[in-house]
Design a protein around this motif. Structure first.
Motif, mmCIF file in Angstrom:
data_model
loop_
_atom_site.group_PDB
_atom_site.id
_atom_site.type_symbol
_atom_site.label_atom_id
_atom_site.label_comp_id
_atom_site.label_asym_id
_atom_site.label_seq_id
_atom_site.Cartn_x
_atom_site.Cartn_y
_atom_site.Cartn_z
ATOM 1 N N VAL A 77 0.839 -1.204 0.000
ATOM 2 C CA VAL A 77 0.000 0.000 0.000
ATOM 3 C C VAL A 77 0.875 1.255 0.000
ATOM 4 O O VAL A 77 0.625 2.193 -0.763
ATOM 5 C CB VAL A 77 -0.974 -0.002 1.200
ATOM 6 C CG1 VAL A 77 -1.712 1.322 1.313
ATOM 7 C CG2 VAL A 77 -1.961 -1.156 1.080
ATOM 8 N N LYS A 78 1.915 1.278 0.800
ATOM 9 C CA LYS A 78 2.823 2.429 0.851
ATOM 10 C C LYS A 78 3.528 2.614 -0.494
ATOM 11 O O LYS A 78 3.680 3.736 -0.987
ATOM 12 C CB LYS A 78 3.840 2.238 1.977
ATOM 13 C CG LYS A 78 4.888 3.315 2.073
ATOM 14 C CD LYS A 78 4.313 4.648 2.488
ATOM 15 C CE LYS A 78 5.456 5.636 2.703
ATOM 16 N NZ LYS A 78 5.006 6.987 2.868
ATOM 17 N N HIS A 80 2.412 1.754 -3.445
ATOM 18 C CA HIS A 80 1.439 2.269 -4.396
ATOM 19 C C HIS A 80 1.136 3.739 -4.145
ATOM 20 O O HIS A 80 0.960 4.510 -5.096
ATOM 21 C CB HIS A 80 0.168 1.430 -4.356
ATOM 22 C CG HIS A 80 0.345 0.092 -5.003
ATOM 23 N ND1 HIS A 80 -0.623 -0.507 -5.761
ATOM 24 C CD2 HIS A 80 1.404 -0.756 -5.020
ATOM 25 C CE1 HIS A 80 -0.179 -1.663 -6.208
ATOM 26 N NE2 HIS A 80 1.043 -1.832 -5.761
ATOM 27 N N ARG A 81 1.087 4.127 -2.895
ATOM 28 C CA ARG A 81 0.867 5.552 -2.576
ATOM 29 C C ARG A 81 2.012 6.402 -3.108
ATOM 30 O O ARG A 81 1.793 7.516 -3.594
ATOM 31 C CB ARG A 81 0.715 5.748 -1.075
ATOM 32 C CG ARG A 81 -0.616 5.279 -0.554
ATOM 33 C CD ARG A 81 -0.759 5.513 0.929
ATOM 34 N NE ARG A 81 -2.044 5.014 1.384
ATOM 35 C CZ ARG A 81 -2.305 4.639 2.614
ATOM 36 N NH1 ARG A 81 -1.364 4.708 3.546
ATOM 37 N NH2 ARG A 81 -3.494 4.198 2.938
ATOM 38 N N MET A 82 3.234 5.901 -3.011
ATOM 39 C CA MET A 82 4.392 6.636 -3.523
ATOM 40 C C MET A 82 4.302 6.799 -5.042
ATOM 41 O O MET A 82 4.561 7.882 -5.576
ATOM 42 C CB MET A 82 5.688 5.919 -3.127
ATOM 43 C CG MET A 82 5.974 5.962 -1.639
ATOM 44 S SD MET A 82 7.343 4.883 -1.146
ATOM 45 C CE MET A 82 8.727 5.739 -1.896
ATOM 46 N N ASN A 84 1.528 6.672 -6.836
ATOM 47 C CA ASN A 84 0.399 7.568 -7.087
ATOM 48 C C ASN A 84 0.779 9.032 -6.879
ATOM 49 O O ASN A 84 0.336 9.895 -7.634
ATOM 50 C CB ASN A 84 -0.786 7.213 -6.194
ATOM 51 C CG ASN A 84 -1.448 5.909 -6.590
ATOM 52 O OD1 ASN A 84 -1.204 5.368 -7.656
ATOM 53 N ND2 ASN A 84 -2.280 5.392 -5.703
ATOM 54 N N GLU A 85 1.592 9.305 -5.881
ATOM 55 C CA GLU A 85 2.013 10.684 -5.608
ATOM 56 C C GLU A 85 2.842 11.235 -6.777
ATOM 57 O O GLU A 85 2.657 12.379 -7.196
ATOM 58 C CB GLU A 85 2.810 10.754 -4.305
ATOM 59 C CG GLU A 85 3.249 12.152 -3.920
ATOM 60 C CD GLU A 85 2.103 13.120 -3.678
ATOM 61 O OE1 GLU A 85 2.290 14.325 -3.934
ATOM 62 O OE2 GLU A 85 1.014 12.690 -3.241
ATOM 63 N N LYS A 88 0.516 11.969 -9.760
ATOM 64 C CA LYS A 88 -0.701 12.685 -9.374
ATOM 65 C C LYS A 88 -1.356 13.404 -10.558
ATOM 66 O O LYS A 88 -2.561 13.301 -10.769
ATOM 67 C CB LYS A 88 -0.390 13.689 -8.264
ATOM 68 C CG LYS A 88 -1.617 14.302 -7.640
ATOM 69 C CD LYS A 88 -1.328 15.351 -6.590
ATOM 70 C CE LYS A 88 -0.126 15.081 -5.744
ATOM 71 N NZ LYS A 88 0.077 16.021 -4.649
#
Length: 100
Positions: A77-78, A80-82, A84-85, A88
């Protein structure tokens, strides 16, 4: 609707600290694929990176396969968040993103 498929990529050999590698983009990428490829390469110095428009060429759904030491020890999850950021801006204009 925007969706992210969660999967884990097994990391290969470690790259020595401080050594940046560049994965040359393959020929034949669309503009959207090339933009995503270049942003992820700059941010994560991946050992493996593949970006593919899987929407039939209209640029609304991308599949990304990425392996980087930057993600070592982080949850999926972390990771994927990176990603996605970093993407953006691009995510605002697409319907889906699959990160593997």
């Amino acid at each position: 609707m925007f969706s992210v498929a969660l999967a884990r990529r097994v990391a290969g050999a470690r790259i020595p600290a401080g050594l940046r590698t560049y994965v040359a983009p393959p020929s034949g990428l669309t503009d959207g694929e090339r933009t995503i490829y270049n942003k992820l390469t700059e941010k994560f110095s991946p050992r493996e990176l593949q970006v593919q428009d899987v929407s039939g060429g209209c640029g609304t759904f991308y599949q990304i396969i990425i392996a980087s030491d930057t993600f070592k020890g982080l949850s999926t999850v972390k990771q994927h968040r990176m990603v996605n950021e970093v993407l953006k801006q691009e995510i605002q204009g697409i319907h889906g993103l699959q990160v593997v």
